[in-house]
Design a protein around this motif. Structure first.
Motif, PDB file in Angstrom:
ATOM      1  N   PRO A 171     -48.048 -37.131  95.620  1.00  0.00           N
ATOM      2  CA  PRO A 171     -47.309 -37.283  96.876  1.00  0.00           C
ATOM      3  C   PRO A 171     -46.921 -35.979  97.577  1.00  0.00           C
ATOM      4  N   PHE A 172     -46.991 -34.850  96.880  1.00  0.00           N
ATOM      5  CA  PHE A 172     -46.634 -33.559  97.482  1.00  0.00           C
ATOM      6  C   PHE A 172     -47.177 -32.430  96.619  1.00  0.00           C
ATOM      7  N   PRO A 173     -47.446 -31.270  97.229  1.00  0.00           N
ATOM      8  CA  PRO A 173     -47.809 -30.084  96.452  1.00  0.00           C
ATOM      9  C   PRO A 173     -46.545 -29.261  96.172  1.00  0.00           C
ATOM     10  N   SER A 174     -46.714 -28.223  95.401  1.00  0.00           N
ATOM     11  CA  SER A 174     -45.622 -27.301  95.081  1.00  0.00           C
ATOM     12  C   SER A 174     -46.162 -25.885  95.141  1.00  0.00           C
ATOM     13  N   VAL A 175     -45.261 -24.914  95.051  1.00  0.00           N
ATOM     14  CA  VAL A 175     -45.637 -23.514  94.848  1.00  0.00           C
ATOM     15  C   VAL A 175     -44.793 -22.983  93.705  1.00  0.00           C
ATOM     16  N   ARG A 176     -45.405 -22.130  92.893  1.00  0.00           N
ATOM     17  CA  ARG A 176     -44.746 -21.611  91.703  1.00  0.00           C
ATOM     18  C   ARG A 176     -44.005 -20.320  92.017  1.00  0.00           C
ATOM     19  N   VAL A 177     -42.687 -20.316  91.747  1.00  0.00           N
ATOM     20  CA  VAL A 177     -41.858 -19.123  91.899  1.00  0.00           C
ATOM     21  C   VAL A 177     -42.031 -18.223  90.682  1.00  0.00           C
ATOM     22  N   ASN A 178     -42.005 -18.821  89.493  1.00  0.00           N
ATOM     23  CA  ASN A 178     -42.252 -18.124  88.229  1.00  0.00           C
ATOM     24  C   ASN A 178     -42.679 -19.169  87.210  1.00  0.00           C
ATOM     25  N   GLU A 179     -42.775 -18.784  85.948  1.00  0.00           N
ATOM     26  CA  GLU A 179     -43.266 -19.726  84.940  1.00  0.00           C
ATOM     27  C   GLU A 179     -42.330 -20.910  84.742  1.00  0.00           C
ATOM     28  N   GLU A 180     -41.080 -20.827  85.223  1.00  0.00           N
ATOM     29  CA  GLU A 180     -40.106 -21.882  84.997  1.00  0.00           C
ATOM     30  C   GLU A 180     -39.680 -22.628  86.254  1.00  0.00           C
ATOM     31  N   THR A 181     -39.994 -22.127  87.450  1.00  0.00           N
ATOM     32  CA  THR A 181     -39.427 -22.678  88.667  1.00  0.00           C
ATOM     33  C   THR A 181     -40.492 -22.881  89.739  1.00  0.00           C
ATOM     34  N   ILE A 182     -40.424 -24.052  90.399  1.00  0.00           N
ATOM     35  CA  ILE A 182     -41.333 -24.342  91.509  1.00  0.00           C
ATOM     36  C   ILE A 182     -40.527 -24.815  92.717  1.00  0.00           C
ATOM     37  N   LEU A 183     -41.155 -24.712  93.882  1.00  0.00           N
ATOM     38  CA  LEU A 183     -40.647 -25.310  95.108  1.00  0.00           C
ATOM     39  C   LEU A 183     -41.561 -26.478  95.445  1.00  0.00           C
ATOM     40  N   ASP A 184     -41.018 -27.682  95.544  1.00  0.00           N
ATOM     41  CA  ASP A 184     -41.796 -28.839  95.951  1.00  0.00           C
ATOM     42  C   ASP A 184     -41.794 -28.899  97.473  1.00  0.00           C
ATOM     43  N   LEU A 185     -42.953 -29.161  98.062  1.00  0.00           N
ATOM     44  CA  LEU A 185     -43.125 -29.177  99.513  1.00  0.00           C
ATOM     45  C   LEU A 185     -43.306 -30.630  99.959  1.00  0.00           C
ATOM     46  N   ALA A 186     -42.197 -31.287 100.258  1.00  0.00           N
ATOM     47  CA  ALA A 186     -42.200 -32.724 100.506  1.00  0.00           C
ATOM     48  C   ALA A 186     -42.340 -33.041 101.987  1.00  0.00           C
ATOM     49  N   PRO A 187     -43.308 -33.905 102.352  1.00  0.00           N
ATOM     50  CA  PRO A 187     -43.421 -34.336 103.751  1.00  0.00           C
ATOM     51  C   PRO A 187     -42.320 -35.355 104.053  1.00  0.00           C
ATOM     52  N   PRO A 188     -41.857 -35.407 105.307  1.00  0.00           N
ATOM     53  CA  PRO A 188     -40.802 -36.376 105.672  1.00  0.00           C
ATOM     54  C   PRO A 188     -41.187 -37.823 105.373  1.00  0.00           C
ATOM     55  N   THR A 189     -42.481 -38.138 105.324  1.00  0.00           N
ATOM     56  CA  THR A 189     -42.904 -39.505 105.008  1.00  0.00           C
ATOM     57  C   THR A 189     -42.495 -39.912 103.595  1.00  0.00           C
ATOM     58  N   LEU A 190     -42.142 -38.947 102.771  1.00  0.00           N
ATOM     59  CA  LEU A 190     -41.699 -39.224 101.404  1.00  0.00           C
ATOM     60  C   LEU A 190     -40.240 -39.685 101.366  1.00  0.00           C
ATOM     61  N   ALA A 191     -39.513 -39.540 102.466  1.00  0.00           N
ATOM     62  CA  ALA A 191     -38.071 -39.825 102.493  1.00  0.00           C
ATOM     63  C   ALA A 191     -37.751 -41.253 102.051  1.00  0.00           C
ATOM     64  N   ASP A 192     -38.548 -42.226 102.480  1.00  0.00           N
ATOM     65  CA  ASP A 192     -38.210 -43.606 102.125  1.00  0.00           C
ATOM     66  C   ASP A 192     -38.416 -43.890 100.637  1.00  0.00           C
ATOM     67  N   ARG A 193     -39.061 -42.974  99.911  1.00  0.00           N
ATOM     68  CA  ARG A 193     -39.209 -43.122  98.461  1.00  0.00           C
ATOM     69  C   ARG A 193     -38.072 -42.437  97.707  1.00  0.00           C
ATOM     70  N   MET A 194     -37.175 -41.751  98.435  1.00  0.00           N
ATOM     71  CA  MET A 194     -36.061 -41.038  97.824  1.00  0.00           C
ATOM     72  C   MET A 194     -34.894 -42.002  97.638  1.00  0.00           C
ATOM     73  N   ARG A 195     -34.953 -42.759  96.556  1.00  0.00           N
ATOM     74  CA  ARG A 195     -33.946 -43.792  96.322  1.00  0.00           C
ATOM     75  C   ARG A 195     -33.134 -43.523  95.059  1.00  0.00           C
ATOM     76  N   MET A 196     -33.136 -42.254  94.593  1.00  0.00           N
ATOM     77  CA  MET A 196     -32.442 -41.949  93.349  1.00  0.00           C
ATOM     78  C   MET A 196     -30.933 -42.100  93.463  1.00  0.00           C
ATOM     79  N   LEU A 197     -30.389 -41.925  94.657  1.00  0.00           N
ATOM     80  CA  LEU A 197     -28.971 -42.122  94.952  1.00  0.00           C
ATOM     81  C   LEU A 197     -28.853 -42.727  96.345  1.00  0.00           C
ATOM     82  N   PRO A 198     -27.820 -43.509  96.595  1.00  0.00           N
ATOM     83  CA  PRO A 198     -27.632 -44.020  97.964  1.00  0.00           C
ATOM     84  C   PRO A 198     -27.534 -42.854  98.944  1.00  0.00           C
TER      85      PRO A 198
END
Length: 152
Positions: free
Chosen positions: A54-81
């Motif tokens: 659903p999205f790509p990422s970029v690696r900051v270092n061996e432990e950390t990434i930035l996820d690059l989420a398109p706005p179309t992914l918003a309706d799948r963000m249901r982890m919290l109200p």
């Protein structure tokens, strides 16, 4: 935990930043920006282009990434109200800590790509104490980044 004296005691299982999700209009263009202008390695970009993830990422270092989420992914963000309501609202800023030579190289690379930069700041406080130099820039989606380095 959290002060400079605890840094030497960190272990493999210490608390770390794993990832930050950024809302971006075009994940492919964002990944290209982070690869070319910032120098971060794309992760799962080909899989995103092929529609396998659903999205790509970029690696900051061996432990950390930035996820690059398109706005179309918003309706799948249901982890919290209300989690989907964050779409289009970037965080205030994310700070990348780099060695001094990589800091200079990033500044030069961003200038080469025509990215507007703040003035160089001095002695700003962060996770590892005071950083002798720092500057800010925005990605094409308006997310603000600080780049800094600490004494080696």
């Amino acid at each position: 935990m959290g002060d400079a004296t605890s840094l030497g005691r960190m272990t493999k299982n210490s608390t770390r930043l794993d990832h930050v999700v950024l809302w971006v209009a075009d994940p492919v263009a964002a990944a290209r920006f982070y690869a070319d202008a910032v120098g971060l390695e794309p992760v799962r970009l080909a899989e995103f282009v092929e529609g396998k993830v659903p999205f790509p990422s970029v690696r900051v270092n061996e432990e950390t990434i930035l996820d690059l989420a398109p706005p179309t992914l918003a309706d799948r963000m249901r982890m919290l109200p209300g989690a989907a309501d964050s779409a289009g609202h970037p965080v205030n800023h994310i700070c990348l800590s780099l060695p001094a030579d990589a800091f200079d190289a990033l500044h030069t690379r961003l200038e080469h790509h025509g990215v507007p930069l703040s003035e160089i700041g001095h002695d700003s406080f962060g996770a590892r104490g005071n950083a002798p130099r720092s500057f800010y820039f925005r990605d094409p989606d308006g997310n603000v980044f600080e780049a800094r380095h600490y004494e080696e």
